[in-house]
Design an enzyme around this catalytic site. Sequence first.
Site, PDB file in Angstrom:
ATOM      1  N   LYS A  95       5.794   2.650 -12.130  1.00  0.00           N
ATOM      2  CA  LYS A  95       4.911   3.623 -12.814  1.00  0.00           C
ATOM      3  C   LYS A  95       4.080   2.876 -13.857  1.00  0.00           C
ATOM      4  CE  LYS A  95       5.189   8.199 -15.057  1.00  0.00           C
ATOM      5  NZ  LYS A  95       6.114   9.250 -15.525  1.00  0.00           N
ATOM      6  N   SER A 170       5.105  13.911 -14.035  1.00  0.00           N
ATOM      7  CA  SER A 170       4.001  13.001 -14.187  1.00  0.00           C
ATOM      8  C   SER A 170       4.074  11.769 -13.282  1.00  0.00           C
ATOM      9  CB  SER A 170       3.901  12.538 -15.642  1.00  0.00           C
ATOM     10  OG  SER A 170       5.057  11.848 -16.019  1.00  0.00           O
ATOM     11  N   SER A 194       9.716  14.621 -15.078  1.00  0.00           N
ATOM     12  CA  SER A 194       8.677  13.818 -14.433  1.00  0.00           C
ATOM     13  C   SER A 194       9.113  12.883 -13.330  1.00  0.00           C
ATOM     14  CB  SER A 194       7.933  13.021 -15.500  1.00  0.00           C
ATOM     15  OG  SER A 194       7.160  13.909 -16.284  1.00  0.00           O
TER      16      SER A 194
END
Lengths: 502, 103, 488
Positions: A95, A170, A194
Amino acid sequence: MSGADDAESSLAGSRAAKPPMGTATEIAAGIRTGQLSARAVIDAHLASIDAGESDVHAFNVVLADQARAHADEIDRQVAAGIDPGPLAGVPIALKDNLCTRGIPTTCSSRILEGWLPPYDATVVQRLAAAGAIAVGKTNLDEFAMGSSTENSAFGPTRNPHDLTRVPGGSSGGSAAAVAAGFAPISLGSDTGGSIRQPAALCGVVGLKPTYGLVSRYGLIAFASSLDQVGPFATTVADSALLLDVIAGHDPMDSTSIPEDLPSYSAVIDRGVAGLRIGLVTELMGEGIAPDVAARVRAAAEALEAAGAIVGEASVPAINFGLSAYYLIAPAEASSNLARYDGVRYGLRVDAPTTSEMMVATRTAGFGAEVKRRIMLGTYALSAGYYDAYYGKALKVRTLIIRDFAAAYETFDLLLSPTSPTTAFRFGDKTADPLSMYLNDTCTIPTNLAGDAAISVPFGLGDDVMPIGVQIMAPALGEVPMLRAAAVLEAAAPRTATTGKAM
Amino acid sequence: MGAMSERITRDDVAHIAYLAKLAVTDVELDEYTSQLAAVLAHAADVEALDVTGVAPTAHPYPLSNVLRPDVVGETLDRSEVLAQAPSVEDGRFRVPAILGDEQ
Amino acid sequence: MGEPLIITSPTTGADWELVIGLEVHAELATATKMFSGAPNVFGGEPNTNIDPVTLGLPGSLPVVNHRAVELGIRVGLALNCTVARSTFARKNYFYPDMPKDYQISQFDEPLNLDGYLELPDGQRAGIERAHLEEDTGKSTHQGGDGRIHGADSSLVDYNRAGVPLIEIVGRPDLTSPEQARAYVSELRAILVAIGASDGKMEEGSMRVDANVSVRLVGESELGTRCEVKNVNSLRSLVRAIDYEARRQVDVIESGERVHQETRHWDEEHGRTRAGRSKEGAEDYRYFLEPDLVVLDPSAEWIESIRSELPMLPAERRVRLAAAAGLTPAEVALHVERDFDGFALAAIEAGADPGRAMTHIEHNLTGATAADVDVTQFAKLVELEVTGALTATQAKQVLTEMVETGESPEAIAKERGFEAMDSAYLESIVDEAIAANATEWGEFVAGDDAKRGKLTGFFVGQVMRSSQGKADGKAVTALLNQRRTEAGS
């Protein structure tokens, strides 16, 4: 939404692709024994990325040359009799809020566009030491604030099962990368769901560890008392393997748990006989789509059939989780994001005075959702409002922890949906921020309590989109949690949307 | 003072934007005000909760006395850091005129 | 030092008193910074003592320095505080020398609470709290005259960012600029004695801010206070407080009210100036630092730190005062100059306390205790007390002892110092009187001032004819005796 339409709008005509050359566990074993070439593995995955990335947009940056060079090095090590480690040659996506030295790390924000960190996050160092190969930095909602990856400054990621739908957020990019077969494993971060929510929406496994289990050093902070780094994978076994590599005390993180940890991958096949599992009443009410609720009940039955004792659990304070979260998280975020002021790195919009420069930089650099949360957080902490907002939310947090503790006296694990619905379409929830926040009702409470939770794919919704089921455990309860997850995985319907069945 | 049921006003939002070093247009001010009000109204359900005698939890996992030895660790290469800076002079970060006071 | 300063207004004749509370920030003498392993060293090329935590880079996290806590506890114990369970908090505000745009400090629950500092004159000044926090970077201003106002741009160096600080908040117990000076001086001596800080105001490792307010004598309510910053020496502190107090009196007496604000001391122009920040504009939005955990030092650790504390200045004053038959205030200077150990040893070796202390105070001003052998010194004092040496001779011998390290007997012999026969002295004095009859007449008849001048004249004459060996005091005594005899 008919199946025919889906076939046209999904990735290259196939549902969530099986990872080229197998799971992380299989790849690592193959490379360590010399049966697989790391270079071949990487090339296969890069080809997969080439083929599908323009549709999915999972990545902010793909590290093709670096990954190939790294793979060659792994192959050299194996040839020389050196064991590269438990993730030898396994491609992994990271990420883009994890610091990677010399590699752009943007948090999908204009304010960090082009920033090259001068250091690696602890988890990144541990992955390298285990022989894993980073193939790219994945897209996210800006600064990890969102549930759909629509808040990225660089364009959204698309759900590989249906390109007209969101992958969740997210960590949308990390979930999609695994679902699309770009990498067998990836890392995300989870502050209010997330990791778990995008895992559910993309039909992959997503795990949020106990707060403090995995180091946050090098994870760009959103909400410090809630953030955790965790794995995405196509199998529970892979998620456990990745957790083994990244978990453990880090002296660079004061909130890191100092205890010695068991090996997670060693214990996940021990089944659920005798485990007491509670289905959380408060998370099965209205607001949960009927097809989702049906899958959760099916999961409960599957666990019972496997020997678990299943009952109804009540955690009343959970109903206030969303409210407490949307005061605590933005408050911490408003402070964590103050450092983006154009002075030392990142975007700078020039102005005659420093104060004006800071305002111009932050106004141009942050998206609307980030600004909203910064303002919400600033308000919650401001003079005259602290007691009513932030101060009170911290007390609500105590109540949530207490109610969980009470439930965990009767049950070893708790069961609930991960997301109230399957993946929604782009634009469905962007008009009203509150409607977007409601996506996190099932996941937020675990973050507030600091406990562990995992989302396991368990069938499809009426719209043929993946549904994930959430297992929650008390702090440091990853072992029974993974055991239950493995049972669910084995019992999950064999559909095209689970990586295993492809 | 500051009860959750009091609606957040435009002036409140303008003030917090100032504190947070964000510029907002008039249109944005209206939008943000109503959006924040909606979130806070939702959060107002917490007001019904009786939290007397409940201690706040700042940290989910209770740790104490986490200290590091007073030993020099790795420092950063100055050139690598300054290469990322928007404006540099004489090995230092250059900023425009500072009008406020040091605290 | 102990008397409050009363400002009598030249216009109204009213009497005003001062209420002063000092905030002192001292850099702690650790090897590394408060929250990371970057080096804590003074000077050096800009931005070289940095790491991700120092710069507040995205993803960086603080970890508390063990030694900073240890020194913080030492300070608290030396200031008679209670060492408490404490927490860290974020103080949020934007400023370019703050890498995170928040400072990690302690707010609700500081490390040390409720202590006091004993001034040399015996008065106690209350200490409200002493807590740990991190320092900021430093900016230099370009364009203009190098000061922040009028500068075009600034350059920021983060070497100092993250250096551990202890903030010592004194209660508003001080009543004069001199007392404030004594407070800072004593505090500095304590910090240096316990090894917590090198306390150099001029280098910035100790910074003093003064909170000053005034009120009419007899009033119990406090006036509005102003915080005076940018005071870089003890002398500036005295001047700044004095100026500020008088400024406030003027303001109030002219019918205005004092605005609560931060003011900066302008050394060059000898005045305080209002700062640029608006009154009350800063809202620091303090909240518990989520990246750090509770600090709860064990009783064992605290006691072991307490047991390792050296003797503090107050105790040293008491000890020397007892040995010398003086008050602690009277021996304060000796302790300050680190001569108390020497003085004690000399007294123990038999030296007359009064003479010993006088020599130390007046005749060893350029030296340190290490420059003089204490046994030799005791011998010197004995020689003087028995009359073998005059006071003047003893001073000269002592100076040479410091320079050469020789014994007082050897030096006295070399210089031909010996006790002067009193009959011989009388004869020289009488000769001088006889040889200067006019002056003698004026001496006998003159007033105090005249006699003072002529004493000098006659002593000079006697010194000349005795090659400097006469004891000035004895000569003066003789002159007065002769005068008395002449008068009768």
